[in-house]
Motif scaffolding. Structure first.
Motif, short mmCIF file in Angstrom:
data_model
loop_
_atom_site.label_atom_id
_atom_site.label_comp_id
_atom_site.label_asym_id
_atom_site.label_seq_id
_atom_site.Cartn_x
_atom_site.Cartn_y
_atom_site.Cartn_z
N ALA A 20 0.83 -1.20 0.00
CA ALA A 20 0.00 0.00 0.00
C ALA A 20 0.87 1.25 0.00
N GLY A 21 1.96 1.22 0.77
CA GLY A 21 2.87 2.37 0.79
C GLY A 21 3.52 2.61 -0.56
N VAL A 22 3.93 1.53 -1.18
CA VAL A 22 4.56 1.65 -2.51
C VAL A 22 3.52 2.11 -3.55
N TRP A 23 2.31 1.60 -3.41
CA TRP A 23 1.24 2.01 -4.33
C TRP A 23 0.99 3.51 -4.20
N ALA A 24 0.94 4.01 -2.96
CA ALA A 24 0.68 5.43 -2.74
C ALA A 24 1.80 6.29 -3.32
N ALA A 25 3.02 5.81 -3.18
CA ALA A 25 4.15 6.55 -3.75
C ALA A 25 4.05 6.59 -5.27
N ALA A 26 3.73 5.47 -5.87
CA ALA A 26 3.60 5.44 -7.33
C ALA A 26 2.44 6.32 -7.79
N TYR A 27 1.35 6.25 -7.06
CA TYR A 27 0.15 7.04 -7.40
C TYR A 27 0.46 8.53 -7.38
N SER A 28 1.29 8.93 -6.42
CA SER A 28 1.56 10.36 -6.22
C SER A 28 2.88 10.78 -6.85
N ASP A 29 3.46 9.93 -7.67
CA ASP A 29 4.76 10.22 -8.30
C ASP A 29 5.82 10.53 -7.26
N GLY A 30 5.77 9.84 -6.15
CA GLY A 30 6.80 9.97 -5.14
C GLY A 30 6.55 11.03 -4.08
N LEU A 31 5.46 11.76 -4.16
CA LEU A 31 5.20 12.77 -3.13
C LEU A 31 4.85 12.13 -1.79
N VAL A 32 4.02 11.09 -1.84
CA VAL A 32 3.67 10.38 -0.60
C VAL A 32 4.66 9.23 -0.48
N ASP A 33 5.74 9.51 0.19
CA ASP A 33 6.91 8.62 0.18
C ASP A 33 6.98 7.84 1.50
N PRO A 34 6.95 6.50 1.45
CA PRO A 34 6.98 5.72 2.70
C PRO A 34 8.38 5.51 3.26
N THR A 35 9.39 6.12 2.64
CA THR A 35 10.77 5.83 3.07
C THR A 35 11.40 7.01 3.82
N LEU A 36 10.58 7.82 4.47
CA LEU A 36 11.11 9.03 5.12
C LEU A 36 11.26 8.86 6.63
N VAL A 37 11.43 7.64 7.09
CA VAL A 37 11.52 7.40 8.53
C VAL A 37 12.69 8.17 9.14
N GLY A 38 13.83 8.13 8.50
CA GLY A 38 15.00 8.84 9.04
C GLY A 38 14.74 10.33 9.15
N ALA A 39 14.15 10.91 8.13
CA ALA A 39 13.86 12.34 8.14
C ALA A 39 12.84 12.68 9.23
N LEU A 40 11.84 11.83 9.38
CA LEU A 40 10.83 12.07 10.43
C LEU A 40 11.49 12.07 11.81
N GLU A 41 12.40 11.15 12.02
CA GLU A 41 13.07 11.08 13.32
C GLU A 41 13.97 12.31 13.52
N ARG A 42 14.59 12.78 12.46
CA ARG A 42 15.47 13.95 12.59
C ARG A 42 14.68 15.21 12.96
N VAL A 43 13.45 15.34 12.43
CA VAL A 43 12.68 16.55 12.73
C VAL A 43 11.91 16.43 14.04
N GLY A 44 12.03 15.29 14.73
CA GLY A 44 11.44 15.19 16.06
C GLY A 44 10.24 14.26 16.16
N TYR A 45 10.06 13.37 15.19
CA TYR A 45 8.92 12.47 15.25
C TYR A 45 9.42 11.04 15.37
N ALA A 46 10.28 10.83 16.39
CA ALA A 46 10.84 9.50 16.59
C ALA A 46 9.95 8.63 17.46
N SER A 47 9.06 9.27 18.21
CA SER A 47 8.16 8.51 19.08
C SER A 47 6.73 9.01 18.86
N SER A 48 5.79 8.22 19.37
CA SER A 48 4.38 8.59 19.16
C SER A 48 4.07 9.92 19.85
#
Lengths: 105, 325
Positions: free
Chosen positions: B81-109
């Protein structure tokens, strides 16, 4: 042996005379015509009686239907009591407690 | 047996609400029993796919130093589903941004954490700019092999199901409830509506304004999905005194300030609606109008202005027949 000649209408007519018969038939016709004229003039036309019976104004009949709607809600035994703090509601079909809300999460 | 059930509980960091009306077939569990069963299924879904739980299957996949990892059908579906969303949105909805999310402060719930006022963040936010896909498109490296029951990706590429997971969960539960006359599955604002009863009696869904919290529009759904993405819930202060939120620009890994603070999308499924709403918010006003044109939706600009897009017109209420308004 002498035989009687059979009687015939022509013989009767010869006895009464043609004029008498014509007079009697005309008198009978005129008397029936007079009787019919009296009845029609008094509003009792036999020809119209059948038509009037067929087209008589129907009686108005008032029919009342009474619908009774009952909504029966069965709360299962053991269901949590509903209170302000409870997040569970059980309600009648079609009656959502509040609209579902789409929002960012 | 009860006539309907309406339950709300916390899962996936959000409120989840299930509204279920009578069963189509005799012998089916009552709506209350079905709601409880689906509640357990959603909690199981969340436990398996949360990146905030070290023991979850998703976290184990992300931590595995191997190119190929065995994965359950559920995890494979979520990754697909994550890959499908990325393909659907031409990469805008990207499921591989875990590292970036953690860097900006979203490492925990952030569940239960009070968000900072969005208006305050907007006042100091950088110039508005639409997000762009990352040129490397790491999501293209992810492979799901159902025949062998594995997921393949380069070691170090981490996957986040995020909002996509909520849309997927809503659709999955909707499928599981197909024997009921009318139902609503609301997974944190990603909503699936279905059942023959919804054709006869459409479900009213309110759209919340991200600044005021008030209802800005009411949809009447006969079926399909609706979802909203916004900046107002997952937003926090950074140690440097700035503000960050969870919707990132894939091209630079930074929170996006596109000129929009909210986007609501209609679609045939909740998963597609979630993808489109996120895509719209990331794209800015112009891109959002294009993204929402097919099925309809609305956007909320930085100044709080609400704009209806697509087939809805300017009416206060709109009838959404299936997916079209």
């Amino acid at each position: 042996m002498t035989e009687r000649a059979p009687s015939s209408p022509s013989a009767a007519a010869r006895t009464l005379g043609l004029g008498t018969i014509a007079w009697a038939a005309g008198a009978l016709f005129l008397s029936l015509l007079a009787l019919l004229a009296v009845r029609v003039s008094s509003g009792d036309d036999p020809a119209l009686r059948a038509w009037a019976a067929a087209h008589a104004k129907p009686r108005r009949v008032l029919v009342r239907k009474v619908y009774e709607k009952r909504v029966v809600v069965h709360v299962p035994a053991g269901a949590p009591p509903q209170s302000a703090s409870s997040s569970t509601q059980v309600g009648a079909a079609g009656a959502f407690g509040s609209y579902p809300l789409t929002r960012s999460s | 047996m009860s006539a309907s059930a309406d339950i709300t509980f916390r899962s996936m960091g959000s409120d989840v609400r299930l509204i279920i009306e009578g069963a189509l077939r005799p012998g089916s569990p009552s709506p209350a029993q079905a709601a409880e069963e689906q509640r357990r299924w959603i909690e199981h879904f969340a436990a398996r796919l949360s990146r905030f739980r070290a023991e979850s299957e998703l976290s184990q996949l992300n931590a595995m130093p191997a190119h190929e990892v065995h994965a359950s059908p559920l995890l494979r579906t979520a990754v697909s589903a994550g890959v499908w969303a990325a393909a659907y949105s031409d990469g805008l909805v990207d499921p591989t941004l875990v590292g970036a999310l953690e860097r900006v402060g979203y490492a925990s719930s952030h569940d239960g954490v009070e968000p900072v006022p969005l208006g305050l963040a907007l006042a100091t936010a950088p110039p508005r700019m639409a997000a762009r896909a990352h040129p490397d498109s790491l999501w293209r490296t992810i492979e799901v092999d159902d025949a062998r029951g594995v997921v393949r990706r380069p070691v170090g590429v981490q996957i986040d199901t995020g909002g996509i997971g909520k849309g997927l969960a809503a659709d999955a539960v909707a499928y599981r409830l197909r024997d009921y006359t009318r139902f609503v599955v609301d997974c944190g604002g990603d909503i699936a509506v279905d059942g023959v009863g919804a054709q006869l009696q459409p479900v009213a869904v309110a759209v919340e304004h991200p600044l005021t919290g008030k209802t800005v529009h009411t949809l009447h759904l006969t079926g399909g999905g609706v979802a909203t993405s916004g900046l107002n819930v997952r937003i926090w202060r950074t140690p440097g005194g700035g503000f960050a939120h969870h919707l990132l620009d894939p091209s630079n890994g930074e929170p996006v300030w596109s000129g929009l603070i909210g986007a609501t999308a209609l679609a045939p499924t909740a998963l597609e609606a979630e993808t489109i709403s996120k895509m719209a918010l990331l794209s800015g006003p112009q891109g959002a109008r294009r993204a929402l044109a097919a099925h309809g939706g609305l956007i909320v600009h930085d100044d709080g202005t609400v704009e209806l897009v697509g087939l809805w017109g300017a009416a206060d209420d709109a009838i959404a027949c299936g997916v079209a308004a």
